[in-house]
Design an enzyme around this catalytic site. Structure first.
Site: not given
Ligand code: TGC
Ligand code: FAD
Length: 391
Positions: A97, A170, A371
Site C-alpha cells: 500500500r 524515503i 505521514e
Molecule cells: P505551519 O506554520 O502550521 O504551516 C506552514 C504552512 O503550511 C500550511 N499547512 C498546510 N497546508 C496544506 N495541508 C496541510 N495539512 C497543512 N498544514 C499546514 C499552513 O497553512 C502554512 O501555510 P502558509 O501559506 O501560511 O505558509 O507549519 P509548522 O512548521 O508549524 O508545522 C506544522 C506540522 C507539525 C503540522 C507539520 O509540519 C507536520 O505535519 N509535520 C509532520 C511531518 C510529516 O507528516 N512528514 C511526513 C513525511 S512523508 C512520509 O512520511 C511518507 S510515508 C509514505 C508511505 O510509505 O506510505
Molecule cells: P521525530 O520528529 O524526531 O519525533 C520523535 C518523537 O517526538 C515522536 O514520537 C514525535 O511524535 C515526538 N515529537 C516531535 N515533535 C513533537 C512536539 N512538538 N510535541 C510533542 N511530541 C513531539 N518521509 C518522507 O519524507 N518520505 C517517505 O517516503 C517516508 N517514508 C517512510 C517510511 C518509513 C518506513 C518510515 C519509518 C518513515 C518514513 N518517512 C518518510 C519519515 C516519517 O515521515 C518520519 O519518520 C516522521 O515524520 C517522524 O519523524 P522522525 O522519525 O524524525 O521523528
C-alpha cells in the site's frame, strides 16, 4: 505458498453507501491481492525485499493515480474509490500500500497539482503505467516532525539549480526512477522539484535492518551538487503548504488502508477462534475471547463510518487537514491495537509467518510514525479545536 481465506465483513451494512462501481473496484483489487500478493508476500517480507514483479499488476488494477484524470493516464475515479483501493492493498500488506500511496499521492498528485503542463505530460502517463516509480523526499536526518526546518537547499545557477543535502526514511528510494524533492531556495522558500535517477551526484542508499515494513524498500536520497534543470522545478508553489498538501492526500489513503490491515487481523482471529479447541471447546466460546473479537468489530465499524464520511467530504473538496489527521491517527491506532489483540487470540501460532497478523503488527509500527506521528496528529486536532499551537 499462503492461501488467503479472507471473507467480507460489513457489520453496519456500509456496502449500501457504496456505488456499484466502488464494489466492482473493491472486488477487482481484492481478487488481485488474493491471487498475486497474499501467496508471496510473507516470503518477501522475511527476506526484506520488495516484490518488484507486482508493479505491473498494481498499475493494471488502477492503484497508481486512481483519481488522476484519464488524460494523464490515471483512472479519473473519486476519493472513495481511492480509499477502497488503499484498504484492499493494505489488507494484503502495508508496504505494498505504501508503494501505491507514494506513487499516487506523493508523486503523481504534486506533479498534477503543482507541475507545469510539460511536467504533467512527461511524467504522469509513465508513472500511471508503472514504467517509472517515484519517491517523495521531505524528511531529513535531523528534521522529521518539523520539516519546515529542512536544510536541503538549491542555488540558482541560471538554467539550472544546484541541489545539496539529504533526505532520509524515503519509501521506494532504493529503486525509484525519480523523486519529488522539497528544498529551500536562497530566500529560504521551500520549493518542489523532480529529480531523476541518472542525474550526476544523486544517490539512493538503502536503509537496512528494518523490523517493520520489510517488503517495502526504504532509503536515503543524497544530493551532492546535483544539477537540476529549472524546467524540473514546480513553477508556482512556495512554502510548506506544497508538501503538506500532498500529505493530506496520502494520510487520507492511510486512514482507509489501516482499516484493511485491521479487517485482515480480525478475520484471521475470528476464524482461528472458532476452529481452535482448548478445554474441550472452541476458544471462541470463552467470554474473554468474545470480548476481544466484539471490541475489534466495534472499533472497525466506527473507523469505517468515520472514513466513509471523510471520503464524502473529500469528494466535495470540503475535508479539512485536521479532519484527515483525526482519521489517520484514530484508524492506525485502532489497527495496531487490533493486531496486538488478534495475535494473542492465536497464541503461539500468532508469532509465526503462517498467519499475517505479526507482519501487519510490525508494519503498523511504521504507519503510526510516518505521514505524521500519532502525537503530531493529536496536536493538529488540539490546535484545530483550541486555536493554539502546542508544537
Ligand atoms: P505551519 O506554520 O502550521 O504551516 C506552514 C504552512 O503550511 C500550511 N499547512 C498546510 N497546508 C496544506 N495541508 C496541510 N495539512 C497543512 N498544514 C499546514 C499552513 O497553512 C502554512 O501555510 P502558509 O501559506 O501560511 O505558509 O507549519 P509548522 O512548521 O508549524 O508545522 C506544522 C506540522 C507539525 C503540522 C507539520 O509540519 C507536520 O505535519 N509535520 C509532520 C511531518 C510529516 O507528516 N512528514 C511526513 C513525511 S512523508 C512520509 O512520511 C511518507 S510515508 C509514505 C508511505 O510509505 O506510505
Ligand atoms: P521525530 O520528529 O524526531 O519525533 C520523535 C518523537 O517526538 C515522536 O514520537 C514525535 O511524535 C515526538 N515529537 C516531535 N515533535 C513533537 C512536539 N512538538 N510535541 C510533542 N511530541 C513531539 N518521509 C518522507 O519524507 N518520505 C517517505 O517516503 C517516508 N517514508 C517512510 C517510511 C518509513 C518506513 C518510515 C519509518 C518513515 C518514513 N518517512 C518518510 C519519515 C516519517 O515521515 C518520519 O519518520 C516522521 O515524520 C517522524 O519523524 P522522525 O522519525 O524524525 O521523528
Amino acid at each position: 505458498m499462503h492461501t488467503d481465506k479472507y471473507q467480507h465483513h460489513d457489520y453496519y451494512l456500509m456496502d449500501e453507501l457504496l456505488t456499484d462501481e466502488h464494489k466492482l473496484i473493491r472486488e477487482t483489487v481484492r481478487t488481485w491481492v488474493k491471487k498475486e500478493l497474499s501467496p508471496i508476500i510473507e516470503d518477501y517480507a522475511q527476506r526484506a525485499e520488495f516484490p518488484k514483479q507486482l508493479i505491473n499488476g498494481l498499475s493494471e488494477i488502477g492503484a497508481f493515480g486512481p483519481y488522476i484524470p484519464t488524460a494523464y493516464g490515471g483512472q479519473g475515479l473519486d476519493q472513495i474509490s481511492y480509499g477502497i483501493i488503499m484498504q484492499e492493498l493494505e489488507r494484503g500488506d502495508s508496504g505494498i500500500r505504501s508503494t501505491a500511496s507514494v506513487q499516487s499521492s506523493l508523486v503523481m498528485f504534486p506533479i498534477f497539482t503543482f507541475g507545469s503542463e510539460e511536467q504533467r505530460e512527461k511524467y504522469l502517463p509513465k508513472l500511471a503505467a508503472g514504467e517509472w516509480i517515484g519517491s517523495f523526499g521531505l524528511t531529513e536526518p535531523s528534521h522529521g516532525s518539523d520539516p519546515g526546518s529542512m536544510v536541503t537547499n538549491i542555488k540558482d545557477m541560471g538554467d539550472y539549480v544546484l541541489l545539496n543535502g539529504a533526505k532520509m526514511w524515503i519509501s521506494n528510494a532504493p529503486f525509484c526512477d525519480l523523486a519529488v524533492v522539497w528544498a529551500k531556495d536562497e530566500s529560504n522558500a521551500i520549493r518542489g522539484m523532480v529529480v531523476e535517477r541518472g542525474m550526476e551526484g544523486f544517490t539512493t542508499p538503502e536503509t537496512p535492518n528494518k523490523w517493520s515494513l520489510r517488503a517495502s524498500a526504504t532509503g536515503e536520497l543524497v544530493f551532492d551538487n546535483v544539477k537540476v534543470p529549472k524546467t524540473n522545478l514546480f513553477p508556482d508553489i512556495r512554502g510548506l503548504r506544497g508538501p503538506l498538501s500532498c500529505l493530506n492526500s496520502a494520510r487520507y489513503g492511510i486512514a482507509w488502508g489501516a482499516i484493511g490491515a485491521a479487517l485482515d487481523c480480525y478475520d484471521t482471529a475470528l476464524r482461528y477462534a472458532k476452529e481452535r479447541t482448548q478445554f474441550g471447546k472452541p476458544i471462541a466460546s470463552y467470554q474473554l475471547q468474545q470480548k476481544k473479537l466484539a471490541e475489534m468489530i466495534t472499533e472497525i465499524t466506527k473507523a469505517q463510518m468515520l472514513t466513509w464520511r471523510l471520503g464524502e467530504l473529500k469528494n466535495e473538496n470540503r475535508a479539512t487537514p485536521a479532519q484527515i489527521s483525526m482519521a489517520k491517527r484514530n484508524n492506525v491506532a485502532m489497527a495496531l491495537n487490533i493486531a496486538r489483540e488478534a495475535r494473542q487470540i492465536l497464541g503461539a501460532m500468532g508469532i509465526t509467518g503462517e498467519y499475517a497478523i505479526m507482519r501487519h503488527s510490525m508494519n503498523l509500527e511504521s504507519v503510526v510514525t510516518y505521514e505524521g506521528t500519532h502525537d503530531i496528529h493529536l496536536l493538529i486536532t488540539g490546535m484545530d479545536i483550541t486555536g493554539i499551537s502546542a508544537f
